[in-house]
Design a protein around this motif. Structure first.
Motif, mmCIF file in Angstrom:
data_model
loop_
_atom_site.group_PDB
_atom_site.id
_atom_site.type_symbol
_atom_site.label_atom_id
_atom_site.label_comp_id
_atom_site.label_asym_id
_atom_site.label_seq_id
_atom_site.Cartn_x
_atom_site.Cartn_y
_atom_site.Cartn_z
ATOM 1 N N THR A 11 0.477 -4.774 3.870
ATOM 2 C CA THR A 11 -0.661 -3.932 3.484
ATOM 3 C C THR A 11 -1.159 -4.327 2.097
ATOM 4 O OG1 THR A 11 0.224 -2.082 4.781
ATOM 5 C CG2 THR A 11 -1.432 -1.559 3.107
ATOM 6 N N THR A 42 -6.794 1.578 -1.746
ATOM 7 C CA THR A 42 -7.422 2.453 -0.753
ATOM 8 C C THR A 42 -6.886 3.857 -0.938
ATOM 9 O OG1 THR A 42 -7.786 2.841 1.617
ATOM 10 C CG2 THR A 42 -5.636 2.000 0.968
ATOM 11 N N ILE A 69 -1.507 7.096 0.573
ATOM 12 C CA ILE A 69 -1.350 5.961 1.482
ATOM 13 C C ILE A 69 -0.257 6.204 2.510
ATOM 14 C CG2 ILE A 69 -0.535 3.555 1.573
ATOM 15 C CD1 ILE A 69 -2.094 3.030 -0.963
ATOM 16 N N ASN A 128 2.105 5.051 8.687
ATOM 17 C CA ASN A 128 2.762 6.195 8.056
ATOM 18 C C ASN A 128 3.373 7.136 9.092
ATOM 19 O OD1 ASN A 128 3.312 8.117 5.781
ATOM 20 N ND2 ASN A 128 1.873 9.374 6.939
ATOM 21 N N GLN A 146 -2.285 5.152 5.809
ATOM 22 C CA GLN A 146 -2.107 3.961 6.629
ATOM 23 C C GLN A 146 -1.578 4.327 8.015
ATOM 24 O OE1 GLN A 146 -3.076 0.698 5.321
ATOM 25 N NE2 GLN A 146 -4.033 2.377 4.180
ATOM 26 N N SER A 183 5.007 -3.656 8.279
ATOM 27 C CA SER A 183 3.662 -3.114 8.034
ATOM 28 C C SER A 183 3.449 -2.837 6.555
ATOM 29 C CB SER A 183 3.467 -1.826 8.840
ATOM 30 O OG SER A 183 3.578 -2.075 10.221
#
Length: 368
Positions: free
Chosen positions: A134, A326, A263, A333, A330, A130
């Motif tokens: 990202t 961003t 993030i 996380n 996420q 992941s």
């Protein structure tokens, strides 16, 4: 990752201790041969990755130390010795948490532990798939690579430029080379306060704040380098521009690392290490590029080309960062099991002091 698992105290202590010891051994390594010196420097790079040195003092003092009768080895003996002396008070006085601190006031410890609960969970498996997929992570990588290209240009190549183009002696060179770091130290304090202020007042959203402050941190030095190339051999103007560039560069410390924390707070250490791994490639690239452009032709024109290329990389890096970054935490996380637990919590408040105040407010409202 080591800091996430073992805490910052021991990781930082080992880093400073080993780095200081290797610094003291640097002259002996140089006399032993190129490969021994190379191995020493590689080891120093590995143990120094988790810390940020006092470049202001070191760059300013290096010139003076090199001018003594002991010459260049003295710099490594002095800074290595200072680092070793630092390790003892750090080990005795620092702690990873209020609960582990020997001398903390009990009331202060109770207050901290009762009101602020860390959002970071210990020893979670890193969701590499992941993380690597990202776009915002790669935007951070691009930004820091572009920023570090400018940083390493100032650290490793600025003394050469000052010597070859501005023709200052070694002592003056050391002082002038530290100017961007001095103004950067001032910038760190100012931009840290500014970021807190604009967020506290609600003047901008979190993502806008990241883009603005990080824009100053990357585009400011880029503009300074372009103008340096345009002012000719005006030493005063060049020093002023380098000071301005160092001041602006400090801005990213107040927003860039906040961006990573926003993030993925549970993997902050891992994320910083991952991004910095790519960013430090800049430290390898910059000396080779500068050498290829200027070694055979150390003129102002060749150095101007270096400055233009660095500014172009900085501008491109910022554009990519601004588009893909961003400020949102996420989904990866927090593991799915903890997401489910959070969903059962009506408030999901991390700060228990706020939670208590909220409960008090609700009870008063029900009575009304």
């Amino acid at each position: 990752m080591l800091a996430d698992y073992f805490g910052g105290k021991i990781v930082f202590a080992v880093g400073i201790f080993v780095s200081s010891l290797l610094s003291i051994l640097t002259p002996a390594s140089a006399w032993a041969g190129d490969y021994v010196l190379f191995a020493n420097r590689v080891a120093q790079g590995l143990v120094q990755e988790w810390m940020y040195g006092g470049m202001v003092i070191s760059m300013a003092a290096t010139g003076a130390l090199c001018a003594t009768s002991v010459r260049w080895p003295l710099t490594f003996y002095v800074f290595g010795g200072v680092g070793l002396l630092w390790c003892l008070p750090w080990w005795l006085l620092a702690a990873d948490s209020p609960a582990l601190h020997r001398n903390i006031d009990p009331a202060e410890r109770r207050y901290i532990e009762a009101t602020i609960q860390s959002s970071a969970k210990q020893k979670l498996p890193v969701p590499w798939r992941s993380l690597l997929s990202t776009p915002a992570i790669w935007a951070l990588v691009v930004y820091l690579m572009a920023s570090d290209i400018t940083l390493y240009l100032l650290l490793s190549s600025l003394p050469l430029y000052i010597a070859d183009i501005l023709h200052f002696d070694v002592e003056s060179n050391g002082i002038l080379s530290s100017v961007p770091q001095i103004t950067g130290a001032v910038g760190n304090l100012l931009f840290g306060w500014l970021v807190d202020f604009i967020y506290r007042k609600g003047y901008v959203s979190k993502i806008s704040g990241f883009r603005i402050i990080n824009g100053i941190g990357l585009l400011g030095p880029a503009v300074a380098l372009v103008v340096v190339a345009l002012v000719g051999c005006d030493s005063a103007a060049i020093v002023a521009l380098l000071a301005f560039g160092g001041f602006c560069m400090a801005a990213h410390c107040s927003a860039f690392y906040m961006n990573m924390q926003a993030i993925a707070p549970n993997f902050a250490g891992t994320l910083v290490g991952f991004v910095n791994t790519f960013a430090n490639i800049s430290g390898i690239i910059v000396p080779y590029v500068v050498g290829a452009v200027t070694n055979e032709n150390p003129t102002r024109a060749s150095w101007n080309l270096v400055f233009y290329m660095t500014a172009a990389v900085a501008a491109a890096g910022y554009v990519l960062y601004a588009v893909f970054t961003t400020a949102e935490e996420q989904p990866w996380n927090v593991p799915s099991t903890e997401n489910e637990a959070t969903a059962k919590n009506d408030k999901g408040v991390v700060n228990t002091a706020f939670d208590a105040d909220d409960s008090l407010f609700n009870s008063r409202r029900s009575r009304l």
